[in-house]
Design a protein around this motif. Sequence first.
Motif, PDB file in Angstrom:
ATOM      1  N   LEU A 286       0.756  -1.281  -0.097  1.00 17.82           N
ATOM      2  CA  LEU A 286      -0.011   0.198   0.013  1.00 17.82           C
ATOM      3  C   LEU A 286       1.010   1.217   0.135  1.00 17.82           C
ATOM      4  O   LEU A 286       0.582   2.391  -0.214  1.00 17.82           O
ATOM      5  CB  LEU A 286      -0.910  -0.065   1.253  1.00 17.82           C
ATOM      6  N   SER A 287       2.103   1.041   0.295  1.00 17.01           N
ATOM      7  CA  SER A 287       3.123   2.003   0.178  1.00 17.01           C
ATOM      8  C   SER A 287       3.747   2.257  -0.904  1.00 17.01           C
ATOM      9  O   SER A 287       4.386   1.255  -1.498  1.00 17.01           O
ATOM     10  CB  SER A 287       3.914   1.998   1.585  1.00 17.01           C
ATOM     11  N   MET A 288       4.049   3.470  -1.714  1.00 18.90           N
ATOM     12  CA  MET A 288       4.651   3.267  -3.072  1.00 18.90           C
ATOM     13  C   MET A 288       6.588   2.928  -2.701  1.00 18.90           C
ATOM     14  O   MET A 288       6.953   2.459  -3.378  1.00 18.90           O
ATOM     15  CB  MET A 288       4.778   4.933  -3.566  1.00 18.90           C
ATOM     16  N   ASN A 289       6.774   3.405  -1.592  1.00 18.76           N
ATOM     17  CA  ASN A 289       8.119   3.054  -1.344  1.00 18.76           C
ATOM     18  C   ASN A 289       8.269   1.577  -0.909  1.00 18.76           C
ATOM     19  O   ASN A 289       9.629   1.281  -0.602  1.00 18.76           O
ATOM     20  CB  ASN A 289       8.571   3.991   0.102  1.00 18.76           C
ATOM     21  N   ARG A 290       7.353   0.689  -0.595  1.00 22.79           N
ATOM     22  CA  ARG A 290       7.570  -0.631  -0.366  1.00 22.79           C
ATOM     23  C   ARG A 290       7.057  -1.510  -1.583  1.00 22.79           C
ATOM     24  O   ARG A 290       7.043  -2.840  -1.353  1.00 22.79           O
ATOM     25  CB  ARG A 290       7.001  -0.784   0.829  1.00 22.79           C
ATOM     26  N   LEU A 291       6.968  -0.996  -2.641  1.00 28.10           N
ATOM     27  CA  LEU A 291       6.432  -1.682  -4.013  1.00 28.10           C
ATOM     28  C   LEU A 291       7.871  -2.369  -4.356  1.00 28.10           C
ATOM     29  O   LEU A 291       8.883  -1.941  -4.192  1.00 28.10           O
ATOM     30  CB  LEU A 291       5.837  -0.603  -5.040  1.00 28.10           C
ATOM     31  N   PRO A 292       7.802  -3.804  -4.953  1.00 28.75           N
ATOM     32  CA  PRO A 292       9.064  -4.361  -5.385  1.00 28.75           C
ATOM     33  C   PRO A 292       9.677  -3.697  -6.507  1.00 28.75           C
ATOM     34  O   PRO A 292       8.988  -2.751  -7.182  1.00 28.75           O
ATOM     35  CB  PRO A 292       8.321  -5.767  -5.924  1.00 28.75           C
ATOM     36  N   PRO A 293      10.702  -3.767  -6.847  1.00 27.99           N
ATOM     37  CA  PRO A 293      11.742  -3.120  -7.677  1.00 27.99           C
ATOM     38  C   PRO A 293      11.087  -3.454  -9.161  1.00 27.99           C
ATOM     39  O   PRO A 293      10.453  -4.495  -9.524  1.00 27.99           O
ATOM     40  CB  PRO A 293      12.988  -3.883  -7.605  1.00 27.99           C
ATOM     41  N   ALA A 294      11.062  -2.524  -9.981  1.00 32.45           N
ATOM     42  CA  ALA A 294      10.731  -2.555 -11.332  1.00 32.45           C
ATOM     43  C   ALA A 294       9.181  -2.993 -11.799  1.00 32.45           C
ATOM     44  O   ALA A 294       8.937  -3.508 -12.559  1.00 32.45           O
ATOM     45  CB  ALA A 294      11.539  -3.884 -12.058  1.00 32.45           C
ATOM     46  N   THR A 295       8.481  -2.413 -10.561  1.00 34.02           N
ATOM     47  CA  THR A 295       6.737  -2.867 -10.695  1.00 34.02           C
ATOM     48  C   THR A 295       6.415  -2.148 -11.713  1.00 34.02           C
ATOM     49  O   THR A 295       6.716  -0.862 -12.035  1.00 34.02           O
ATOM     50  CB  THR A 295       6.194  -2.325  -9.332  1.00 34.02           C
ATOM     51  N   PRO A 296       5.783  -3.027 -12.878  1.00 37.12           N
ATOM     52  CA  PRO A 296       5.210  -2.281 -14.040  1.00 37.12           C
ATOM     53  C   PRO A 296       4.176  -1.036 -13.516  1.00 37.12           C
ATOM     54  O   PRO A 296       3.381  -1.446 -12.517  1.00 37.12           O
ATOM     55  CB  PRO A 296       4.496  -3.307 -14.788  1.00 37.12           C
ATOM     56  N   GLN A 297       4.029  -0.169 -14.420  1.00 40.78           N
ATOM     57  CA  GLN A 297       2.990   0.976 -14.004  1.00 40.78           C
ATOM     58  C   GLN A 297       1.966   0.930 -15.248  1.00 40.78           C
ATOM     59  O   GLN A 297       2.176   0.819 -16.111  1.00 40.78           O
ATOM     60  CB  GLN A 297       3.821   2.377 -13.909  1.00 40.78           C
TER      61      GLN A 297
END
Length: 314
Positions: A286-297
């Motif tokens: 739920l936090s942008m800072n905790r999304l996995p690396p290279a998450t597609p947008q």
Amino acid sequence: PPFGESPSSPTGEERYYNSVDLIVTTTNNSVTVLFNEFEDGSTFTLVPTNTTLGTGYTFINTNATFYDYREGKQVQATEIDVAALSDWLVNSGGYSLNLVSQTETGHGLNSIYVNDLRPAAGNLTAVRVVNGTSLPSSGQTLTTPLPLYIKGNFNAPDLTPGSTNTSLTVPASLAADAITILSPNWNDSWNSTTVLSSRGAVNTTVNAAFLAGIVPSVTTSAGVEHYSGGVENFPRFLENWSSSTLTYNGSMVAMFPSRYANSFWIAPGTYYNPPTRKWAFDSNFLSMNRLPPATPQVRKTQRGTWGIVAASNN
């Protein structure tokens, strides 16, 4: 990416190949690792080997073979050893590249694209990740166009069965044609004659987002109905999990029909028995800072409020 597609195009920018840090390619004759210097597909640098043995990289093994009971095929896999990768990042050849990545992108090397181009010849070419209980501190995304197997615990500082405590995990994701979880008890010597009752699993914990294909539910032209297995079988199993728990915290996204691992799901008792499923959404996502690396947008245009602008002679 398709030949001729620009990495700076809207689609090209979202391809893992262009946005990850390292690209591993296996052929019959060699293994190459490229450093994607700016994470945009514009500048690739060959990564020096760090051993004279095997593939030339201590964290890559291309001799992994085992049997997939759902597909009915022997698997030949490029294997990524996460523990050896973590050591490579802080020692030997990976240290300097890690510093470059931190300077250019603001984070250490934390995403890998793996493609094994060896012909299958009736077998299944795939990727496997091992020794992943602890991941590099900046997180880890592993992606491949091929089927992916996870052997053992992954991103699991807390091995308590059913625990939803992910406060000590790092951002992680796995993206593939299909994802199969193998417990720490998995034995590569098991073959097509090893009965299900002899393939006992043990408690396993995986904390990562899954983006993968499925074999969709369908009714054939002959009127035979096949079920996809549902979300409960989105991660695949090949062992007897009857006495074991799979603890999973993450987010699952079904992306497309599987191209390679495309055999239909069969009800339990044939090639697997299901685990006790202790699954939860990882609230870290739920936090942008905790999304996995290279998450597609995904981008969209959203209309805001209308405003009246006064007429002007200018």
